[in-house]
Write a protein that holds these residues in place. Structure first.
Motif, PDB file in Angstrom:
ATOM      1  N   HIS A 107       0.756  -1.380   0.179  1.00 39.18           N
ATOM      2  CA  HIS A 107      -0.100  -0.140  -0.098  1.00 39.18           C
ATOM      3  C   HIS A 107       0.955   1.079  -0.138  1.00 39.18           C
ATOM      4  CE1 HIS A 107      -3.807   1.929   0.285  1.00 39.18           C
ATOM      5  NE2 HIS A 107      -3.505   2.644   1.146  1.00 39.18           N
ATOM      6  N   TYR A 167     -10.197  11.418  -8.685  1.00 44.21           N
ATOM      7  CA  TYR A 167     -11.721  10.888  -8.307  1.00 44.21           C
ATOM      8  C   TYR A 167     -11.477   9.305  -8.325  1.00 44.21           C
ATOM      9  CZ  TYR A 167     -16.491   9.372  -8.533  1.00 44.21           C
ATOM     10  OH  TYR A 167     -17.603   8.644  -8.311  1.00 44.21           O
ATOM     11  N   HIS A 168     -10.929   8.943  -9.444  1.00 42.53           N
ATOM     12  CA  HIS A 168     -10.860   7.414  -9.597  1.00 42.53           C
ATOM     13  C   HIS A 168      -9.777   6.709  -8.372  1.00 42.53           C
ATOM     14  CE1 HIS A 168     -10.566   3.567 -11.720  1.00 42.53           C
ATOM     15  NE2 HIS A 168      -9.165   3.676 -11.674  1.00 42.53           N
ATOM     16  N   GLU A 169      -8.874   7.341  -8.100  1.00 44.41           N
ATOM     17  CA  GLU A 169      -8.077   6.862  -7.042  1.00 44.41           C
ATOM     18  C   GLU A 169      -8.801   6.774  -5.673  1.00 44.41           C
ATOM     19  OE1 GLU A 169      -5.195   5.262  -7.212  1.00 44.41           O
ATOM     20  OE2 GLU A 169      -4.999   5.921  -9.346  1.00 44.41           O
ATOM     21  N   TRP A 170      -9.638   8.034  -5.479  1.00 41.53           N
ATOM     22  CA  TRP A 170     -10.399   8.070  -4.277  1.00 41.53           C
ATOM     23  C   TRP A 170     -11.435   6.752  -4.468  1.00 41.53           C
ATOM     24  CZ3 TRP A 170     -15.514  10.293  -3.733  1.00 41.53           C
ATOM     25  CH2 TRP A 170     -15.964  10.463  -2.443  1.00 41.53           C
ATOM     26  N   ASN A 171     -12.251   6.797  -5.366  1.00 43.08           N
ATOM     27  CA  ASN A 171     -13.332   5.671  -5.678  1.00 43.08           C
ATOM     28  C   ASN A 171     -12.773   4.214  -5.391  1.00 43.08           C
ATOM     29  OD1 ASN A 171     -15.817   5.031  -6.225  1.00 43.08           O
ATOM     30  ND2 ASN A 171     -15.733   5.071  -8.252  1.00 43.08           N
ATOM     31  N   GLN A 172     -11.430   3.926  -5.854  1.00 42.33           N
ATOM     32  CA  GLN A 172     -10.985   2.732  -5.563  1.00 42.33           C
ATOM     33  C   GLN A 172     -10.293   2.680  -4.298  1.00 42.33           C
ATOM     34  OE1 GLN A 172     -10.913   0.061  -7.820  1.00 42.33           O
ATOM     35  NE2 GLN A 172     -12.124   1.451  -9.138  1.00 42.33           N
ATOM     36  N   ASN A 173     -10.620   3.602  -3.261  1.00 42.27           N
ATOM     37  CA  ASN A 173      -9.987   3.540  -2.025  1.00 42.27           C
ATOM     38  C   ASN A 173      -8.488   3.353  -1.942  1.00 42.27           C
ATOM     39  OD1 ASN A 173     -12.490   3.927  -0.802  1.00 42.27           O
ATOM     40  ND2 ASN A 173     -12.843   1.633  -0.749  1.00 42.27           N
ATOM     41  N   MET A 174      -7.731   3.827  -2.831  1.00 38.47           N
ATOM     42  CA  MET A 174      -6.239   3.975  -2.712  1.00 38.47           C
ATOM     43  C   MET A 174      -5.570   4.874  -2.057  1.00 38.47           C
ATOM     44  SD  MET A 174      -5.464   1.251  -4.460  1.00 38.47           S
ATOM     45  CE  MET A 174      -3.798   1.605  -4.404  1.00 38.47           C
ATOM     46  N   ASN A 211      -6.857  -0.111   5.682  1.00 29.77           N
ATOM     47  CA  ASN A 211      -7.939  -0.798   4.797  1.00 29.77           C
ATOM     48  C   ASN A 211      -8.999  -1.501   5.569  1.00 29.77           C
ATOM     49  OD1 ASN A 211      -6.598  -0.412   2.365  1.00 29.77           O
ATOM     50  ND2 ASN A 211      -5.037  -2.278   2.635  1.00 29.77           N
TER      51      ASN A 211
END
Length: 116
Positions: A55, A104-111, A116
């Motif tokens: 991570h 937004y994509h990184e935030w949506n994927q919980n990266m 965790n």
């Protein structure tokens, strides 16, 4: 024709210099430190696979990607006075839209969440 002769002479001289450097070098291929895959002070034969946080690695890659994109913003700022304002605005908004969509994509994927 003179250019061909000069090119051939440069190639010959560079090959002679490389051949002489190979012959005259004092390189030892059996040195323990040079055969070791790591040069940071620990012996790799004890533990070859040291666990690391995947991570943390992904957060680092995301940081590097956004850091490079921020470095691409600087020329856009400098072009403000040179190009047409309407074209500059469209290009800037498109670039920022791509940045925000990636965030937004990184935030949506919980990266971006550390736990965790």
């Amino acid at each position: 024709m003179l250019l061909i002769y000069i090119s051939i002479m440069i190639i010959i001289i560079s090959n002679i210099m490389m051949f002489l450097s190979i012959i005259l070098s004092k390189k030892s291929f059996m040195d323990r430190e040079k055969c070791s895959p790591f040069e940071c002070g620990f012996d790799p034969k004890i533990m070859a696979r040291i666990p690391f946080s995947l991570h943390f690695f992904l957060i680092t890659v995301i940081f590097l990607i956004f850091d490079v994109e921020i470095a691409l913003i600087f020329p856009i700022i400098l072009l403000f006075k040179v190009v047409n304002f309407l074209i500059w605005t469209k290009i800037s908004m498109f670039f920022f839209f791509i940045l925000l969509f990636g965030l937004y994509h990184e935030w949506n994927q919980n990266m971006l969440n550390w736990s965790n």
